[in-house]
Motif scaffolding. Structure first.
Motif, PDB file in Angstrom:
ATOM      1  N   VAL A   1       8.342  -8.610   8.088  1.00 32.21           N
ATOM      2  CA  VAL A   1       8.661  -7.457   7.250  1.00 32.21           C
ATOM      3  C   VAL A   1       7.396  -6.667   6.968  1.00 32.21           C
TER       4      VAL A   1
ATOM      5  N   ASN B   1      -0.234 -10.130   4.370  1.00 33.72           N
ATOM      6  CA  ASN B   1      -0.315  -8.781   3.791  1.00 33.72           C
ATOM      7  C   ASN B   1      -1.713  -8.498   3.242  1.00 33.72           C
TER       8      ASN B   1
ATOM      9  N   GLY C   1      -0.514   1.101   8.825  1.00 31.42           N
ATOM     10  CA  GLY C   1      -1.195   0.058   8.043  1.00 31.42           C
ATOM     11  C   GLY C   1      -2.683   0.026   8.375  1.00 31.42           C
TER      12      GLY C   1
ATOM     13  N   PRO D   1       0.810  -1.217   0.000  1.00 31.70           N
ATOM     14  CA  PRO D   1       0.000   0.000   0.000  1.00 31.70           C
ATOM     15  C   PRO D   1       0.847   1.273   0.000  1.00 31.70           C
TER      16      PRO D   1
HETATM   17  C1  LIG Z   1     -11.438   2.309   7.491  1.00 29.00           C
HETATM   18  C2  LIG Z   1     -11.488   0.901   8.020  1.00 29.00           C
HETATM   19  C3  LIG Z   1     -12.314   0.610   9.109  1.00 29.00           C
HETATM   20  C4  LIG Z   1     -12.322  -0.687   9.656  1.00 29.00           C
HETATM   21  N1  LIG Z   1     -12.995  -0.915  10.830  1.00 29.00           N
HETATM   22  C5  LIG Z   1     -12.791  -2.083  11.508  1.00 29.00           C
HETATM   23  C6  LIG Z   1     -13.277  -2.255  12.832  1.00 29.00           C
HETATM   24  O1  LIG Z   1     -13.913  -1.375  13.410  1.00 29.00           O
HETATM   25  N2  LIG Z   1     -13.017  -3.423  13.455  1.00 29.00           N
HETATM   26  C7  LIG Z   1     -12.289  -4.420  12.870  1.00 29.00           C
HETATM   27  O2  LIG Z   1     -12.081  -5.475  13.497  1.00 29.00           O
HETATM   28  N3  LIG Z   1     -11.786  -4.276  11.625  1.00 29.00           N
HETATM   29  C8  LIG Z   1     -12.019  -3.137  10.935  1.00 29.00           C
HETATM   30  N4  LIG Z   1     -11.469  -2.954   9.695  1.00 29.00           N
HETATM   31  C9  LIG Z   1     -10.754  -4.066   9.063  1.00 29.00           C
HETATM   32  C10 LIG Z   1      -9.396  -4.299   9.694  1.00 29.00           C
HETATM   33  O3  LIG Z   1      -8.619  -3.135   9.695  1.00 29.00           O
HETATM   34  C11 LIG Z   1      -8.700  -5.393   8.900  1.00 29.00           C
HETATM   35  O4  LIG Z   1      -9.531  -6.527   8.833  1.00 29.00           O
HETATM   36  C12 LIG Z   1      -7.392  -5.734   9.582  1.00 29.00           C
HETATM   37  O5  LIG Z   1      -6.501  -4.653   9.474  1.00 29.00           O
HETATM   38  C13 LIG Z   1      -6.802  -6.973   8.957  1.00 29.00           C
HETATM   39  O6  LIG Z   1      -5.590  -7.237   9.613  1.00 29.00           O
HETATM   40  P1  LIG Z   1      -4.440  -7.970   8.841  1.00 29.00           P
HETATM   41  O7  LIG Z   1      -3.277  -8.075   9.738  1.00 29.00           O
HETATM   42  O8  LIG Z   1      -4.973  -9.248   8.248  1.00 29.00           O
HETATM   43  O9  LIG Z   1      -4.123  -7.048   7.592  1.00 29.00           O
HETATM   44  P2  LIG Z   1      -3.564  -5.505   7.573  1.00 29.00           P
HETATM   45  O10 LIG Z   1      -3.939  -4.788   8.794  1.00 29.00           O
HETATM   46  O11 LIG Z   1      -3.988  -4.958   6.253  1.00 29.00           O
HETATM   47  O12 LIG Z   1      -2.016  -5.757   7.603  1.00 29.00           O
HETATM   48  C14 LIG Z   1      -1.305  -6.143   6.463  1.00 29.00           C
HETATM   49  C15 LIG Z   1       0.017  -5.438   6.518  1.00 29.00           C
HETATM   50  O13 LIG Z   1       0.799  -5.899   5.402  1.00 29.00           O
HETATM   51  C16 LIG Z   1       1.569  -4.818   4.943  1.00 29.00           C
HETATM   52  N5  LIG Z   1       1.968  -5.111   3.558  1.00 29.00           N
HETATM   53  C17 LIG Z   1       1.177  -5.145   2.456  1.00 29.00           C
HETATM   54  N6  LIG Z   1       1.908  -5.458   1.380  1.00 29.00           N
HETATM   55  C18 LIG Z   1       3.181  -5.629   1.803  1.00 29.00           C
HETATM   56  C19 LIG Z   1       4.395  -5.952   1.145  1.00 29.00           C
HETATM   57  N7  LIG Z   1       4.469  -6.177  -0.172  1.00 29.00           N
HETATM   58  N8  LIG Z   1       5.533  -6.022   1.902  1.00 29.00           N
HETATM   59  C20 LIG Z   1       5.506  -5.827   3.256  1.00 29.00           C
HETATM   60  N9  LIG Z   1       4.366  -5.514   3.924  1.00 29.00           N
HETATM   61  C21 LIG Z   1       3.215  -5.422   3.204  1.00 29.00           C
HETATM   62  C22 LIG Z   1       0.640  -3.621   5.056  1.00 29.00           C
HETATM   63  O14 LIG Z   1       1.351  -2.406   5.094  1.00 29.00           O
HETATM   64  C23 LIG Z   1      -0.102  -3.925   6.344  1.00 29.00           C
HETATM   65  O15 LIG Z   1       0.451  -3.276   7.465  1.00 29.00           O
HETATM   66  C24 LIG Z   1     -11.506  -1.702   9.072  1.00 29.00           C
HETATM   67  C25 LIG Z   1     -10.715  -1.408   7.964  1.00 29.00           C
HETATM   68  C26 LIG Z   1     -10.683  -0.122   7.445  1.00 29.00           C
HETATM   69  C27 LIG Z   1      -9.795   0.166   6.277  1.00 29.00           C
END
Ligand SMILES: Cc1cc2nc3c(=O)[nH]c(=O)nc-3n(C[C@H](O)[C@H](O)[C@H](O)COP(=O)(O)OP(=O)(O)OC[C@H]3O[C@@H](n4cnc5c(N)ncnc54)[C@H](O)[C@@H]3O)c2cc1C
Length: 430
Positions: A64, A238, A72, A7
């Motif tokens: 990473v 990711n 994020g 992102p």
């Molecule tokens: C505006 C908004 C409101 C939301 N409200 C809620 C809520 O109230 N409650 C709730 O539970 N969820 C909510 N969500 C959803 C929640 O944020 C996601 O489900 C959650 O962040 C998923 O966690 P994750 O660790 O799977 O992925 P992410 O949080 O997306 O983490 C993935 C990470 O991978 C990193 N990344 C991506 N590509 C690469 C790469 N090529 N190399 C290295 N790093 C990389 C990104 O920078 C990111 O930090 C909301 C989302 C948004 C956008």
């Protein structure tokens, strides 16, 4: 359409901007070899690393992260979480599934609370409950089905009329609602920062290190600008960016959604945003608007979606303002101080993709809009799968698997058509 594998947001995360500045950990700057690597330091990635370490403390583990912690999606969200599952479009058939899922969610949420308590993470976690509120007749009908599921699954709740909601949030906009006690609100940037700081010191953690390409040789090679990270076993955490490495393209799409926070509202006008010092409101329709009163004197508005890339800031501001002013016309002079977009990995049927993709390659993504507890839960289970431990059938059966999504250009066309139709259906819930 963006070709980046990570992102690149146009605005900083408002929640992160409200916290004191922090110094990121150094980026990867030389070729390195570890046993396990995790791409992505969100709730999922951190849970994977924590559990890998717990089960295998001598292993060399690296995370990473493309951005810095707090920038994020795990920090960009609205900060609602809970130990139970109560789907937005609830039906009695879903009640049993939700009951099983809730057992897994509870375990993950208890784990999060334990880490928060043991590490004194100051993330404003408080159990104020959530108001699910409907502004339309269709929204009310849908919420009445949610009430039936809440009764069946013994989820404590209170049914609210227009006046009850108006008293709580200061706006008579909503006609019907339910207050669900078991919902917790938190400051998501503070939580993800705290979780990262609480990781065992032996876990290597590289921020500002986007992985640009993956290669399989003897194990996996992660190419970054600072060096190559080699590992035997790799977890893709990711989320919305998993398809950018060529995996799960037909299972998930990168969807952006937007949030804004108002400037501080003067003490003399605080009555306009209700009696309760903190509240959170969720819509009955998936294109609806989420609202929160935060820090006593601000309102957060979350709404609006786009596929694959961010929309212009001007348009996001205009659309979010319209939603704010519709609910609080008397506050139309109150400006937004923060506005940002964030990604979610959208799956067609709402189920995540979780499991093994290839030899030594695993992934968990597609938490849609509820990843704080779900990502924590799925991440812990994925680490066990990577180590050949545990039985995950019951959990995965209850969660289901991400269904097929059409490829481009049908996907974009479909997104436009469905958005238009659903926007009409959502109407004033937006
Ligand atoms: C505006 C908004 C409101 C939301 N409200 C809620 C809520 O109230 N409650 C709730 O539970 N969820 C909510 N969500 C959803 C929640 O944020 C996601 O489900 C959650 O962040 C998923 O966690 P994750 O660790 O799977 O992925 P992410 O949080 O997306 O983490 C993935 C990470 O991978 C990193 N990344 C991506 N590509 C690469 C790469 N090529 N190399 C290295 N790093 C990389 C990104 O920078 C990111 O930090 C909301 C989302 C948004 C956008």
């Amino acid at each position: 359409m963006t070709r980046l594998t990570y992102p690149n947001y146009s605005n900083h995360c408002g929640w992160n901007a409200m916290l004191p500045k922090r110094r990121p950990r150094p980026a990867l700057s030389r070729d390195t070899t570890v046993d396990f690597a995790v791409i992505g330091a969100g709730y999922t990635g951190l849970a994977i690393a924590r559990r890998l370490h717990e089960l295998n403390p001598d292993a060399r583990i690296a995370i990473v992260e493309a951005t810095t912690i707090g920038e994020g999606s795990s920090a960009r969200n609205s900060g609602f979480t809970s130990a139970h599952v109560l789907p937005r479009t609830a039906s009695m058939e879903m009640a049993e599934k939700a009951r099983i899922q809730s057992a897994f969610f509870s375990e993950a949420f208890e784990q999060l609370k334990r880490i928060i308590r043991d590490n004194n993470i100051d993330c404003d976690l408080h159990q104020v409950g959530s108001i699910r509120a409907a502004a339309t007749e269709a929204g009310e009908a849908s919420l009445r089905r949610v009430v039936e599921v809440a009764v069946a699954n013994q989820i404590p709740h209170t049914v609210l009329g227009r006046e009850d909601i108006s008293r709580r949030i200061g706006s008579p906009y909503y006609r019907f609602g339910i207050h669900i006690q078991d919902t917790w609100l938190l400051q998501p940037a503070a939580l993800i920062r705290g979780l990262a700081d609480a990781l065992p010191a032996s876990i290597e953690f590289y921020e500002e290190t986007p992985v640009k390409r993956l290669r399989r040789e003897d194990g996996w090679l992660l190419e970054t600008s600072g060096g190559v990270l080699r590992c035997k076993s790799l977890a893709l955490a990711n989320n919305g960016f998993i398809p950018k490495f060529g995996y799960l393209k037909s299972r998930m799409a990168t969807i952006y959604t937007y949030a804004a926070v108002t400037e501080a509202i003067g003490d003399d006008r605080l009555g306009e945003i209700g009696e309760a010092e903190s509240w959170g409101l969720l819509p009955p329709h998936r294109l609806g608007t989420t609202l929160r009163r935060i820090g006593r004197n601000r309102v957060m508005v979350r709404s609006l979606y786009s596929l694959e890339s961010e929309i212009e800031e001007k348009r996001a501001t205009r659309e979010l303002r319209r939603r704010f002013e519709r609910r609080w016309p008397k506050l139309s002079d109150v400006q937004f101080e923060y506005l940002w977009g964030g990604t979610t990995a959208f799956t067609m049927n709402g189920s995540p993709w979780w499991g093994k993709l290839d030899q030594g390659l695993y992934a968990s993504g597609g938490c849609n809009g509820s990843g704080i507890t779900k990502g924590t839960m799925l991440g812990g289970h994925l680490a066990e799968l990577m180590l050949g431990k545990g039985d995950h059938d019951r959990m995965m059966k209850s969660m289901g698997g991400a269904s097929w999504i059409a490829p481009e250009p049908l996907r974009s066309i479909g997104f436009q058509i469905v958005s238009a139709l659903e926007s009409r259906k959502a109407g004033l819930e937006m």
